[in-house]
Design a protein around this motif. Structure first.
Motif, PDB file in Angstrom:
ATOM      1  N   LEU A  45       0.989  -1.238   0.127  1.00 57.00           N
ATOM      2  CA  LEU A  45       0.664   0.357   0.011  1.00 57.00           C
ATOM      3  C   LEU A  45       0.620   0.713  -0.213  1.00 57.00           C
ATOM      4  O   LEU A  45       0.110   2.054  -0.514  1.00 57.00           O
ATOM      5  N   GLY A  46       1.742   1.416   0.629  1.00 49.17           N
ATOM      6  CA  GLY A  46       2.999   2.486   0.521  1.00 49.17           C
ATOM      7  C   GLY A  46       3.227   2.615  -0.905  1.00 49.17           C
ATOM      8  O   GLY A  46       3.379   3.846  -0.928  1.00 49.17           O
ATOM      9  N   GLU A  47       3.884   1.502  -1.784  1.00 53.65           N
ATOM     10  CA  GLU A  47       4.235   1.803  -2.815  1.00 53.65           C
ATOM     11  C   GLU A  47       3.268   2.707  -3.688  1.00 53.65           C
ATOM     12  O   GLU A  47       3.441   2.948  -4.335  1.00 53.65           O
ATOM     13  N   TYR A  48       2.052   1.831  -3.639  1.00 52.67           N
ATOM     14  CA  TYR A  48       1.094   2.163  -4.289  1.00 52.67           C
ATOM     15  C   TYR A  48       0.464   3.617  -4.133  1.00 52.67           C
ATOM     16  O   TYR A  48       0.755   4.765  -5.430  1.00 52.67           O
ATOM     17  N   VAL A  49       0.328   3.850  -3.064  1.00 52.11           N
ATOM     18  CA  VAL A  49       0.148   5.193  -3.039  1.00 52.11           C
ATOM     19  C   VAL A  49       1.507   6.629  -3.231  1.00 52.11           C
ATOM     20  O   VAL A  49       1.329   7.339  -3.861  1.00 52.11           O
ATOM     21  N   SER A  50       2.908   5.875  -3.055  1.00 48.63           N
ATOM     22  CA  SER A  50       3.735   6.646  -3.756  1.00 48.63           C
ATOM     23  C   SER A  50       3.568   6.989  -4.739  1.00 48.63           C
ATOM     24  O   SER A  50       4.238   7.362  -5.628  1.00 48.63           O
ATOM     25  N   VAL A  51       3.344   5.507  -5.683  1.00 48.07           N
ATOM     26  CA  VAL A  51       3.859   5.462  -7.615  1.00 48.07           C
ATOM     27  C   VAL A  51       2.361   6.233  -7.646  1.00 48.07           C
ATOM     28  O   VAL A  51       1.986   7.174  -9.020  1.00 48.07           O
ATOM     29  N   SER A  52       1.172   6.368  -7.389  1.00 50.66           N
ATOM     30  CA  SER A  52      -0.033   7.060  -7.764  1.00 50.66           C
ATOM     31  C   SER A  52       0.163   9.186  -7.221  1.00 50.66           C
ATOM     32  O   SER A  52      -0.245   9.341  -7.938  1.00 50.66           O
ATOM     33  N   SER A  53       1.360   9.171  -5.928  1.00 48.15           N
ATOM     34  CA  SER A  53       0.746  10.433  -6.087  1.00 48.15           C
ATOM     35  C   SER A  53       1.953  10.621  -6.999  1.00 48.15           C
ATOM     36  O   SER A  53       1.870  11.812  -7.926  1.00 48.15           O
ATOM     37  N   GLN A  54       2.889  10.280  -7.420  1.00 45.05           N
ATOM     38  CA  GLN A  54       3.981  10.574  -8.802  1.00 45.05           C
ATOM     39  C   GLN A  54       3.182  10.499  -9.952  1.00 45.05           C
ATOM     40  O   GLN A  54       3.764  11.658 -10.485  1.00 45.05           O
ATOM     41  N   SER A  55       2.595  10.034 -10.257  1.00 46.40           N
ATOM     42  CA  SER A  55       1.217   9.487 -11.832  1.00 46.40           C
ATOM     43  C   SER A  55       0.746  11.576 -11.409  1.00 46.40           C
ATOM     44  O   SER A  55       0.195  11.731 -12.665  1.00 46.40           O
ATOM     45  N   ASP A  56      -0.021  11.862  -9.747  1.00 45.39           N
ATOM     46  CA  ASP A  56      -0.843  12.546 -10.190  1.00 45.39           C
ATOM     47  C   ASP A  56      -0.009  13.988 -10.682  1.00 45.39           C
ATOM     48  O   ASP A  56      -0.436  14.554 -11.323  1.00 45.39           O
ATOM     49  N   SER A  57       1.147  13.693 -10.050  1.00 49.06           N
ATOM     50  CA  SER A  57       2.603  15.294 -10.187  1.00 49.06           C
ATOM     51  C   SER A  57       2.954  14.792 -11.501  1.00 49.06           C
ATOM     52  O   SER A  57       2.014  16.469 -12.649  1.00 49.06           O
ATOM     53  N   GLU A  58       2.618  14.636 -12.005  1.00 50.36           N
ATOM     54  CA  GLU A  58       3.442  13.902 -13.857  1.00 50.36           C
ATOM     55  C   GLU A  58       2.116  14.191 -14.287  1.00 50.36           C
ATOM     56  O   GLU A  58       2.057  15.283 -15.321  1.00 50.36           O
ATOM     57  N   LYS A  59       0.618  14.142 -14.120  1.00 48.04           N
ATOM     58  CA  LYS A  59      -0.057  14.530 -15.237  1.00 48.04           C
ATOM     59  C   LYS A  59      -1.064  15.660 -14.739  1.00 48.04           C
ATOM     60  O   LYS A  59      -0.509  16.909 -16.255  1.00 48.04           O
ATOM     61  N   THR A  60      -0.677  16.424 -14.225  1.00 47.89           N
ATOM     62  CA  THR A  60      -0.826  18.093 -13.445  1.00 47.89           C
ATOM     63  C   THR A  60       0.076  19.227 -14.439  1.00 47.89           C
ATOM     64  O   THR A  60       0.307  20.351 -15.324  1.00 47.89           O
ATOM     65  N   LEU A  61       1.419  18.788 -13.759  1.00 47.21           N
ATOM     66  CA  LEU A  61       2.831  19.226 -14.965  1.00 47.21           C
ATOM     67  C   LEU A  61       2.520  19.055 -16.662  1.00 47.21           C
ATOM     68  O   LEU A  61       2.561  20.128 -16.695  1.00 47.21           O
ATOM     69  N   ILE A  62       2.055  18.175 -17.090  1.00 44.13           N
ATOM     70  CA  ILE A  62       1.313  17.996 -18.584  1.00 44.13           C
ATOM     71  C   ILE A  62       0.475  18.678 -18.847  1.00 44.13           C
ATOM     72  O   ILE A  62       0.556  19.281 -19.747  1.00 44.13           O
ATOM     73  N   ALA A  63      -1.030  18.793 -18.173  1.00 44.99           N
ATOM     74  CA  ALA A  63      -1.529  19.696 -18.130  1.00 44.99           C
ATOM     75  C   ALA A  63      -1.219  21.476 -18.391  1.00 44.99           C
ATOM     76  O   ALA A  63      -1.983  21.759 -18.865  1.00 44.99           O
ATOM     77  N   THR A  64      -0.439  21.444 -17.594  1.00 48.78           N
ATOM     78  CA  THR A  64      -0.400  22.789 -17.236  1.00 48.78           C
ATOM     79  C   THR A  64       0.947  22.847 -18.259  1.00 48.78           C
ATOM     80  O   THR A  64       0.593  24.451 -19.374  1.00 48.78           O
ATOM     81  N   GLU A  65       1.778  22.332 -18.793  1.00 45.32           N
ATOM     82  CA  GLU A  65       2.565  22.270 -19.826  1.00 45.32           C
ATOM     83  C   GLU A  65       1.426  22.795 -21.612  1.00 45.32           C
ATOM     84  O   GLU A  65       1.581  23.787 -22.150  1.00 45.32           O
ATOM     85  N   ARG A  66       0.485  22.174 -21.218  1.00 45.60           N
ATOM     86  CA  ARG A  66      -0.016  22.240 -22.603  1.00 45.60           C
ATOM     87  C   ARG A  66      -0.860  22.880 -23.164  1.00 45.60           C
ATOM     88  O   ARG A  66      -1.485  24.293 -23.228  1.00 45.60           O
ATOM     89  N   ARG A  67      -1.190  23.736 -21.684  1.00 46.34           N
ATOM     90  CA  ARG A  67      -2.132  24.815 -21.646  1.00 46.34           C
ATOM     91  C   ARG A  67      -1.269  25.884 -21.799  1.00 46.34           C
ATOM     92  O   ARG A  67      -1.476  26.801 -22.546  1.00 46.34           O
ATOM     93  N   GLU A  68      -0.067  26.140 -21.002  1.00 45.22           N
ATOM     94  CA  GLU A  68       1.118  27.300 -21.909  1.00 45.22           C
ATOM     95  C   GLU A  68       1.362  27.510 -23.238  1.00 45.22           C
ATOM     96  O   GLU A  68       1.225  28.147 -23.338  1.00 45.22           O
ATOM     97  N   LEU A  69       1.627  26.135 -23.376  1.00 39.96           N
ATOM     98  CA  LEU A  69       1.675  25.750 -25.187  1.00 39.96           C
ATOM     99  C   LEU A  69       0.629  26.490 -25.733  1.00 39.96           C
ATOM    100  O   LEU A  69       0.679  26.858 -27.022  1.00 39.96           O
ATOM    101  N   SER A  70      -0.964  26.080 -25.058  1.00 35.97           N
ATOM    102  CA  SER A  70      -2.487  26.534 -26.289  1.00 35.97           C
ATOM    103  C   SER A  70      -2.084  28.741 -25.875  1.00 35.97           C
ATOM    104  O   SER A  70      -2.683  29.111 -27.317  1.00 35.97           O
ATOM    105  N   GLU A  71      -1.801  28.547 -24.718  1.00 39.13           N
ATOM    106  CA  GLU A  71      -2.221  29.409 -24.504  1.00 39.13           C
ATOM    107  C   GLU A  71      -0.891  30.712 -25.382  1.00 39.13           C
ATOM    108  O   GLU A  71      -1.242  32.570 -25.147  1.00 39.13           O
ATOM    109  N   MET A  72       0.240  30.492 -24.742  1.00 35.81           N
ATOM    110  CA  MET A  72       1.463  31.391 -25.154  1.00 35.81           C
ATOM    111  C   MET A  72       2.921  30.283 -25.731  1.00 35.81           C
ATOM    112  O   MET A  72       3.482  30.169 -24.883  1.00 35.81           O
TER     113      MET A  72
END
Length: 91
Positions: A45-72
């Protein structure tokens, strides 16, 4: 390896503790098995939570970069160009 050693020591400590209280084999095996299963579930469970948190962080970063690419796009191109030049200019 540290996690495995910690798990071995924890299970052994529980088994030795129960063995100090009784000579009956059933409670000793039950305690050892419970400690082993509990430790395995905890690590899983500890490893699952760690991997899930990392995945969420990466998805957020990708969404931010996509938005920035479209806006500027020009600023993002400058940023990317700067990142690539850093490796070649020795900066």
């Amino acid at each position: 390896m540290l996690g495995a050693n910690d798990g071995i020591v924890s299970v052994a400590a529980i088994v030795v503790g129960v063995a100090g209280a009784t000579n009956d084999l059933a409670p000793i095996l039950t305690a050892g098995t419970a400690a082993l299963v509990g430790g395995a579930i905890s690590m899983t469970l500890g490893e699952y939570v760690s991997v899930s948190s990392q995945s969420d962080s990466e998805k957020t970063l990708i969404a931010t970069e996509r938005r920035e690419l479209s806006e500027m796009p020009a600023q993002e191109l400058d940023e990317l160009t700067g990142l690539n030049r850093t490796g070649f200019d020795g900066d």
